[in-house]
Design an enzyme around this catalytic site. Structure first.
Site, PDB file in Angstrom:
ATOM      1  N   GLY A  71      43.648  40.558  49.750  1.00 38.56           N
ATOM      2  CA  GLY A  71      43.340  41.795  50.464  1.00 38.56           C
ATOM      3  C   GLY A  71      42.051  41.572  51.220  1.00 38.56           C
ATOM      4  N   HIS A  72      42.125  41.477  52.531  1.00 37.47           N
ATOM      5  CA  HIS A  72      40.913  41.282  53.330  1.00 37.47           C
ATOM      6  C   HIS A  72      40.516  42.607  53.958  1.00 37.47           C
ATOM      7  CE1 HIS A  72      41.313  36.642  53.942  1.00 37.47           C
ATOM      8  NE2 HIS A  72      41.194  37.015  52.697  1.00 37.47           N
ATOM      9  N   GLN A 119      42.205  33.109  48.991  1.00 38.90           N
ATOM     10  CA  GLN A 119      41.399  33.253  47.773  1.00 38.90           C
ATOM     11  C   GLN A 119      40.153  32.372  47.876  1.00 38.90           C
ATOM     12  OE1 GLN A 119      44.967  33.008  47.411  1.00 38.90           O
ATOM     13  NE2 GLN A 119      45.025  35.227  47.188  1.00 38.90           N
ATOM     14  N   ASP A 163      37.425  37.483  47.009  1.00 35.59           N
ATOM     15  CA  ASP A 163      36.682  38.748  47.161  1.00 35.59           C
ATOM     16  C   ASP A 163      35.215  38.540  47.512  1.00 35.59           C
ATOM     17  OD1 ASP A 163      39.083  39.959  46.317  1.00 35.59           O
ATOM     18  OD2 ASP A 163      38.481  39.730  44.235  1.00 35.59           O
ATOM     19  N   LYS A 188      35.198  37.402  52.836  1.00 32.71           N
ATOM     20  CA  LYS A 188      35.612  36.490  53.921  1.00 32.71           C
ATOM     21  C   LYS A 188      36.145  37.257  55.123  1.00 32.71           C
ATOM     22  CE  LYS A 188      38.605  34.336  51.308  1.00 32.71           C
ATOM     23  NZ  LYS A 188      38.267  34.920  50.016  1.00 32.71           N
TER      24      LYS A 188
END
Ligand code: IMP
Length: 424
Positions: free
Chosen positions: A41-42, A243, A13, A16
């Site tokens: 989740g991007h 991650q 988080d 990225k």
């Protein structure tokens, strides 16, 4: 410089997605997701501020001519990935998936929900159990989904039945969790029926798998070879983790970690590239720290009346689970360790604009807590590039360069694409 790796240097988080999206837009024509699965989740915003969230798909799916690869180090839930592929209209031209990627099957999700969601605070997407089954050499891979479907069906059915019938959980507890799992995934089950597992498998899950087996046949290949081919063609390649450093399964936060390696070692193992083929490693660090799930967090804020309000203003809720994230000060001592592990060439600090939303700006460095003046921004929703040239930001950037031994620092100062200044 054909290959750049983007690694989160905190607990995931870090932002990225935005950094990778910028590199894709400006430079890359190949994007590789090398680890993780639908736990990530991007979040990406385009120039107009439209929001996109990818989970298992690489961030290059928003650019038409970009090639995207899901490498063998990623675990794949065939159903949720299929939904994402449809949502982003990712054709088999744009997206190639490793034929070696381990599958996430219903029993993996159930084990995660029954045990690890409470124990570790996992995302309950079946990530850990799928990797564990792979490491113990029991799991099935994408190639088998496409070519040996009966083996996958038998394995999946037997494993689910085993935990339903023989595991330590009471039958009623299993049924209630299973019912929730089925609803979340759009299945209808009647857990009161005697053969509900068999009914679910034969009447609901297998027909879907049959369709997906055919669907994925167009997408899978040996992506190690493909990536070598792209490298030799001198294409511009980005490797993105799901991650961050603090969640690496071999990191010091074990067992409060994910089950794969976001760090540089993972890049090599999971993609088939060798260390000489990595040209640049870019770290991503948020200007404060956040964490979901259990585990120690030494700069965590003590929850106070304002914490919830600040969390809301910062939007710090899990992109995959919606869980409120734990918040704390930036820990540059940790970032320094993460730089050493990963051989970081430069860092992008994200959420520079968000400092305006905090009551103060502090960070840990050399075991001291520094407090510097917050920078002022005219409109915190739309920081301008020229506002980066101010005393406290420059002081911070120089302090980081000196103490972490880095020549290049980049600053991301807003949600939108292009709100990123390279080389401060
Ligand atoms: P898992 O990856 O679902 O097994 O969860 C293991 C740990 O990693 C938990 O603490 C999760 O909250 C955390 N985690 C997994 N994926 C992410 C992510 O993308 N961002 C932040 N934390 C994550």
């Amino acid at each position: 410089m054909p290959t750049k790796v983007v690694i989160g240097l905190q607990w995931g988080d870090e932002g990225k997605g935005k950094v990778v999206d910028q590199l894709v837009h400006d430079w890359a024509n190949v994007v590789v997701r090398y680890q993780g699965g639908p736990n990530a989740g991007h979040t990406i915003y385009n120039e107009e501020g439209k929001k996109f969230v990818t989970h298992a798909l690489p961030s290059g799916v928003l650019k038409n001519e970009c090639k995207n690869i899901i490498a063998k180090g990623c675990v794949i839930n065939p159903i949720s990935l299929h939904k994402e592929i449809k949502e982003f209209r990712a054709t088999s031209e744009m997206l190639r998936i490793s034929d070696m990627s381990p599958l996430i099957l219903p029993h993996h999700v159930m084990i995660d929900k029954l045990k690890y969601q409470t124990k570790i605070g996992t995302t309950a997407k079946g990530i850990g159990p799928a990797y564990a089954d792979y490491i113990s050499r029991d799991n099935k891979i994408m190639l088998e989904l496409c070519n040996c479907l009966d083996d996958v069906k038998n394995y999946s059915y037997n494993q689910l039945r085993k935990i339903a019938e023989f595991d330590v959980y009471s039958k009623d507890y299993f049924k209630s969790v299973f019912e929730k799992y089925a609803i979340e995934n759009g299945f209808e089950v009647n857990v009161e029926s005697e053969n509900y597992i068999k009914d679910f498998m034969y009447n609901q899950y297998f027909p879907v798998l049959e369709e997906l087996s055919e669907f994925y046949s167009d997408y899978i290949e040996d992506t190690d070879l493909l990536l070598q081919q792209y490298y030799n063609e001198n294409r511009n390649i980005i490797l993105e983790g799901a991650q961050g450093w603090g969640l690496d399964v071999w990191g010091r936060s074990y067992p409060n970690v994910t089950s794969s390696s976001p760090n540089i070692g993972g890049v090599l193992t999971y993609t088939g590239l060798n260390h000489k083929q990595i040209d640049e490693v870019i770290g991503v660090v948020k200007l404060y720290k956040s964490k979901v799930g259990s585990g120690s967090f030494r700069t965590e804020w003590v929850e106070c009346d304002r914490t919830d309000e600040i969390r809301k203003a910062l939007g710090e809720y899990g992109a995959t689970t919606g869980r409120p994230r734990r918040l704390g000060w930036l820990d540059l001592d940790e970032v320094k360790s993460a730089c050493q592990t990963n051989g970081i060439d430069s860092i992008v600090f994200t959420r520079v604009d968000s400092v305006a939303l905090l009551d103060e700006f502090k960070f840990k460095l050399g075991n001291n807590i520094y407090e510097i003046d917050k920078w002022s921004i005219n409109d915190p929703d739309d920081m301008q590039e020229d506002e980066l040239i101010q005393r406290d930001i420059i002081y911070f950037v120089n302090l980081v360069k000196t103490n972490l031994g880095l020549k290049n620092i980049h600053l991301s100062y807003g949600k939108r694409r292009n709100q990123l200044k390279w080389n401060m």
